[in-house]
Design a protein around this motif. Structure first.
Motif, PDB file in Angstrom:
ATOM      1  N   SER A  32       0.822  -1.240   0.078  1.00  0.00           N
ATOM      2  CA  SER A  32      -0.116   0.020  -0.052  1.00  0.00           C
ATOM      3  C   SER A  32       0.856   1.365   0.070  1.00  0.00           C
ATOM      4  CB  SER A  32      -0.801   0.098   1.244  1.00  0.00           C
ATOM      5  OG  SER A  32      -0.160   0.026   2.370  1.00  0.00           O
ATOM      6  N   LEU A  33       2.208   1.166   0.358  1.00  0.00           N
ATOM      7  CA  LEU A  33       3.029   2.201   0.348  1.00  0.00           C
ATOM      8  C   LEU A  33       4.053   2.132  -0.669  1.00  0.00           C
ATOM      9  CD1 LEU A  33       3.692   2.775   4.158  1.00  0.00           C
ATOM     10  CD2 LEU A  33       2.121   3.954   2.809  1.00  0.00           C
ATOM     11  N   ARG A  34       4.806   3.365  -1.234  1.00  0.00           N
ATOM     12  CA  ARG A  34       5.706   3.109  -2.071  1.00  0.00           C
ATOM     13  C   ARG A  34       7.154   2.733  -1.342  1.00  0.00           C
ATOM     14  NH1 ARG A  34       8.034   7.491  -3.552  1.00  0.00           N
ATOM     15  NH2 ARG A  34       7.062   8.832  -1.921  1.00  0.00           N
ATOM     16  N   ARG A  35       7.830   2.032  -2.109  1.00  0.00           N
ATOM     17  CA  ARG A  35       9.005   1.297  -1.358  1.00  0.00           C
ATOM     18  C   ARG A  35       9.844   2.188  -0.421  1.00  0.00           C
ATOM     19  NH1 ARG A  35      11.918  -3.221  -1.882  1.00  0.00           N
ATOM     20  NH2 ARG A  35      13.893  -3.217  -1.142  1.00  0.00           N
ATOM     21  N   ILE A  36      10.045   3.389  -0.768  1.00  0.00           N
ATOM     22  CA  ILE A  36      10.912   4.396   0.153  1.00  0.00           C
ATOM     23  C   ILE A  36       9.962   4.591   1.461  1.00  0.00           C
ATOM     24  CG2 ILE A  36      11.633   6.772   0.176  1.00  0.00           C
ATOM     25  CD1 ILE A  36      12.521   6.580  -2.486  1.00  0.00           C
ATOM     26  N   LYS A  37       8.586   4.951   1.179  1.00  0.00           N
ATOM     27  CA  LYS A  37       7.855   5.083   2.317  1.00  0.00           C
ATOM     28  C   LYS A  37       7.697   3.835   3.339  1.00  0.00           C
ATOM     29  CE  LYS A  37       6.642   9.368   2.203  1.00  0.00           C
ATOM     30  NZ  LYS A  37       6.934  10.280   3.352  1.00  0.00           N
ATOM     31  N   ALA A  38       7.496   2.603   2.616  1.00  0.00           N
ATOM     32  CA  ALA A  38       7.607   1.520   3.495  1.00  0.00           C
ATOM     33  C   ALA A  38       8.690   1.206   4.309  1.00  0.00           C
ATOM     34  CB  ALA A  38       7.437   0.245   2.404  1.00  0.00           C
ATOM     35  N   ALA A  39      10.025   1.664   3.575  1.00  0.00           N
ATOM     36  CA  ALA A  39      11.261   1.324   4.240  1.00  0.00           C
ATOM     37  C   ALA A  39      11.425   2.212   5.208  1.00  0.00           C
ATOM     38  CB  ALA A  39      12.317   1.508   3.338  1.00  0.00           C
ATOM     39  N   GLU A  40      10.949   3.470   5.160  1.00  0.00           N
ATOM     40  CA  GLU A  40      10.865   4.399   6.320  1.00  0.00           C
ATOM     41  C   GLU A  40      10.105   4.087   7.567  1.00  0.00           C
ATOM     42  OE1 GLU A  40       9.900   8.211   4.428  1.00  0.00           O
ATOM     43  OE2 GLU A  40      11.824   8.700   3.707  1.00  0.00           O
TER      44      GLU A  40
END
Length: 259
Positions: free
Chosen positions: A153-161
């Protein structure tokens, strides 16, 4: 309905689910001897109801509290979303695995489980527990795992953060390191969500109370004081216990503290 009334209604609903969960836990010991399925399902569904009510409170109060700046509140929302959609086999409780999963305890005789939990600031553990596999948290939230059950549901960068924040604030690397060093298989390392839940609710209730929202209804009034002035979980500390499965039934579980 004005915003204050909406938020106060959500507080009341969450407090009500917290009481119902506590009652399911208190009945568990006797009921599980008669009907393990009902006992486990009652507690697990009550815990899921708490997560739903917490998410509802998030929906209506996110302008008053930064839920995604805290590992505890962020993790609860992520797990609620995962359980809500249930397009994966993750986040079944340890009780479910030992008592209801096909074969359950009979297949696991002799196994040892590492149970990780965050203590309160005064040193004693939270009295109730709800354990899920730490591997499930990683499979759902860590983009580097390349899990088929990853939350997309989140972009990879946001998911990683998001994962980095949860990982760091809840000291999950220390749990993985300890489990690996002591030789526990990944699917036998469990995280107790109850101290995390207590920590999250304490933060949110404290902020909302200070903001001026009223805690209306018996349950909300009952939980106001302990969750705003008494219950403080130390997320900077992690404790461990070992659960050994011995004998011929899931009731022969011997918790052994690890120093």
């Amino acid at each position: 309905m004005e915003n204050s009334a909406i938020v106060e209604s959500a507080i009341r609903s969450l407090a009500n689910t917290m009481r119902l969960y506590g009652e399911a836990q208190m009945r568990f010991g006797n009921l599980v001897q008669v009907d393990p399925e009902e006992a486990v399902d009652n507690v697990d569904r009550a815990f899921e109801a708490k997560l739903e009510a917490f998410h509802t409170l998030y929906d209506v109060s996110k302008e008053h509290f930064p839920y995604f700046e805290h590992g505890d509140t962020g993790l609860l929302i992520a797990i609620r979303n995962a359980i809500h959609h249930r397009n994966h086999p993750l986040f079944h409780s340890l009780n479910w695995r030992l008592r209801l999963d096909d074969g359950g305890a009979a297949r696991l005789l002799g196994a040892s489980f590492l149970l990780a939990f965050h203590p309160t600031l005064h040193g004693s553990p939270v009295r109730m527990s709800h354990h899920v596999k730490l591997d499930d948290v990683d499979a759902r939230l860590d983009p580097n795992r390349q899990s088929p059950y990853l939350d997309v549901s989140l972009r990879r960068i946001k998911a990683a953060e998001r994962f980095s924040l949860i990982d760091r604030q809840l000291r999950l690397p220390a749990i993985r390191e300890f489990g690996s060093r002591e030789g526990y298989p990944g699917d036998q390392v469990y995280l107790d969500l109850m101290p995390i839940f207590v920590s999250a609710v304490s933060k949110v209730f404290t902020r909302l109370s200070a903001t001026g929202f009223k805690f209306r209804g018996f349950d909300a009034e009952t939980y106001l004081v302990p969750f705003t002035t008494e219950l403080q979980v130390d997320l900077a500390d992690v404790k461990f216990a070992e659960l050994r499965l011995r004998g011929w039934g899931p009731l022969d579980l011997i918790p052994i503290p690890i120093e």
